[in-house]
Design an enzyme around this catalytic site. Structure first.
Site, short mmCIF file in Angstrom:
data_model
loop_
_atom_site.label_atom_id
_atom_site.label_comp_id
_atom_site.label_asym_id
_atom_site.label_seq_id
_atom_site.Cartn_x
_atom_site.Cartn_y
_atom_site.Cartn_z
CB SER A 31 -5.65 2.63 -2.44
OG SER A 31 -6.32 3.21 -1.34
CE LYS A 58 -7.55 -0.13 0.45
NZ LYS A 58 -7.07 1.24 0.35
CG ASP A 116 -7.35 10.84 7.49
OD1 ASP A 116 -7.97 11.58 6.70
OD2 ASP A 116 -6.15 10.55 7.36
CB SER A 118 -10.23 1.48 -2.56
OG SER A 118 -8.88 1.72 -2.25
CG ASN A 119 -13.49 -1.51 3.31
OD1 ASN A 119 -12.89 -1.31 4.34
ND2 ASN A 119 -14.81 -1.62 3.25
CG LEU A 143 -3.02 8.93 0.12
CD1 LEU A 143 -1.60 8.62 0.61
CD2 LEU A 143 -3.98 9.01 1.29
#
Length: 491
Positions: A79, A82, A172, A323-324, A437
């Site tokens: 992430s 981002k 996912d 963390s969308n 991850l």
């Protein structure tokens, strides 16, 4: 005479030396001591044996390197991706940009009757909730519409129909962090996990089976409850949507008196919003004669209602703090929605265009906006270069304000760092983006030293046997940096 001149020059040099700002003085040996301690720790940490480690630590204003290790090696950023997406969307859309949802018709209204179709048109609002959809239905009723002689049509063609970025795995698809992407989608609460329902499993019942409820209360999904209440062994509950439909299967055990909740991604988010809209029209007392479907609205319609989101700089808080992933991918598609429907290819090109000249984009691999892809490849030096650069952007405050703050318990301040560094001197001194991850942990951002200076850092850990160990390693590294730089002025 020469001696007098020499003494005079010495006095003058001493005088001017005293005028040099203290911030430009370095404490001899501090950088070397920091490097030695970091290297010793990395060599001794068992969790890093066989793993790949990339670190870059630099001065906050100049970007001058203070420490580096494999800083130019491409790594999976998770992430931390981002950071790039947030910078590019702020640059492309502006901090004050608002997203829209429109209700329109191709018919006419007479005596409380709408003769024609009603269109719910999504323009990619990542913050739309089921409560907003209910409010839109109530506003239609308040405007005097009692009956619709036509169809209810949901239009999500502002984005293309690709629901998942190319590296999303089938496992996912059910998870909230892997939700399908649509220009018309909705969240069950103000965390804004788009395209999901919240499943609540309550074991307060004495029947042996837990009670299950969903938010919003809709029959768009079907619950299959196979879970049991049990005191034996470790409770383990699984909540999964089956591929290709909206059957949510709950299995496993839950301890007596416990309550658990899970956000589950729905299949086809535009149809989900359409279904919610129909349910809310009925609840508002509006009768519909026709059917419902998803399709593109005609070019000529009459707008009845328009719902605008909060400004982008405000929406960055749930995006970055929590963390969308869904927001990240919607922002990518927004950046690509110019001459054709918003899509990943065009959006990623816009991210690269923003970064071009700042970072060597030819040395990067960008496959999505969230970092969910295991194919993404970014270097630690590229991330710190970005962090240095954005400080001079007109929207820098919005960018920095969106970052999680270490040890701050309030969710929309501390975010994913709210439980980290809480009992150390670093609480409140780190603003950074986390990333996780399978096998990956990352942390990149800003840190204030004890002397009040700012550094930028990026720590990327790949190939971990247990990514849950990553935060501990990152925290230890930053504590070393903080301790060694406490007496060093770096500006």
């Amino acid at each position: 005479m020469l001696r007098k001149i020499a003494r005079l020059l010495a006095v003058m040099l001493l005088f001017f030396a005293c005028l040099i700002p203290h911030g430009h003085i370095r404490v001899a040996g501090k950088e070397d001591a920091m490097k030695e301690r970091i290297n010793e720790y990395l060599a001794s940490e068992e969790q890093l044996q066989g793993a790949a480690v990339a670190i870059h630590i630099a001065e906050g204003q100049t970007g001058k390197t203070l420490y580096e290790r494999s800083a130019d090696q491409r790594m999976r950023p998770a992430s931390n991706m981002k950071l790039l997406t947030a910078a590019a969307v702020l640059d492309g859309l502006g901090a004050e940009h608002r997203f829209e949802t429109i209700i329109a018709t191709d018919g006419r209204i007479s005596a409380g009757q709408l003769h024609g179709n009603l269109y719910l048109i999504g323009k990619g609002d990542p913050s739309l909730t089921y409560m907003d959809i209910g409010q839109l239905a109530k506003q239609l009723r308040k405007a005097g519409i009692k009956k619709i002689h036509g169809d209810i049509i949901a239009d999500d063609t502002y984005f293309d129909q690709e629901r998942y970025s190319e590296d999303t795995t089938w496992k996912d698809e059910s998870a909230y962090y892997g939700a399908a992407i649509s220009a018309l989608t909705a969240a069950p609460d103000t965390d804004h996990d788009t395209g999901t329902v919240k499943v609540v499993v309550d074991a307060s019942s004495s029947s042996g089976k837990p009670n299950v409820s969903i938010i919003p209360a809709t029959d768009y999904v079907t619950i299959h409850n196979h879970a049991v209440i049990s005191q034996e062994g470790e409770a383990e509950l699984e909540v999964v949507r089956t591929h290709g439909n909206n059957d949510i299967v709950i299995s496993g055990t839950i301890a007596p008196g416990e309550k658990e909740q899970e956000w589950v991604a729905v299949w086809e988010p535009a149809e989900y919003v359409l279904h919610l809209f129909q349910e809310n029209l009925e609840a508002a007392g509006i009768q519909v004669d026709g059917g419902s479907k998803t399709a593109k609205a005609p070019a000529k319609t009459t707008e009845l209602l328009r719902k605008e989101s909060a400004p982008l700089q405000q929406l960055l808080l749930p995006f970055m703090k929590l963390s969308n992933n869904g927001h990240a991918e919607m922002y990518v598609k927004h950046m690509g929605s110019k001459e054709r429907a918003g899509n990943w290819e065009d959006g990623i090109e816009q991210i690269e265009r923003y970064l071009d000249g700042l970072l060597p984009t030819g040395q990067m691999v960008i496959r999505d906006g969230s970092g969910l892809s295991h194919v993404n490849g970014i270097t630690a030096r590229q991330l710190t270069a970005l962090l240095v650069h954005v400080q001079n952007e007109p929207w820098s405050h919005a960018f920095e304000h969106s970052l999680p703050v270490a040890g701050e318990p309030e969710r929309m301040i501390g975010g994913t760092l709210r439980n980290r560094f809480a009992d150390s001197e670093l609480a409140g001194k780190i603003k950074a983006k986390t990333g996780t991850l399978t096998g990956v942990s990352s942390l990149s951002g800003y840190m204030e030293t004890k002397s009040g200076e700012r550094i930028v850092f990026s720590i990327l850990l790949n190939g971990l046997l247990d990514e849950e160990e990553g935060p501990r390693i990152e925290e230890r590294l930053l504590k070393i940096v903080y301790e060694e730089l406490k007496n060093m002025h770096i500006n």
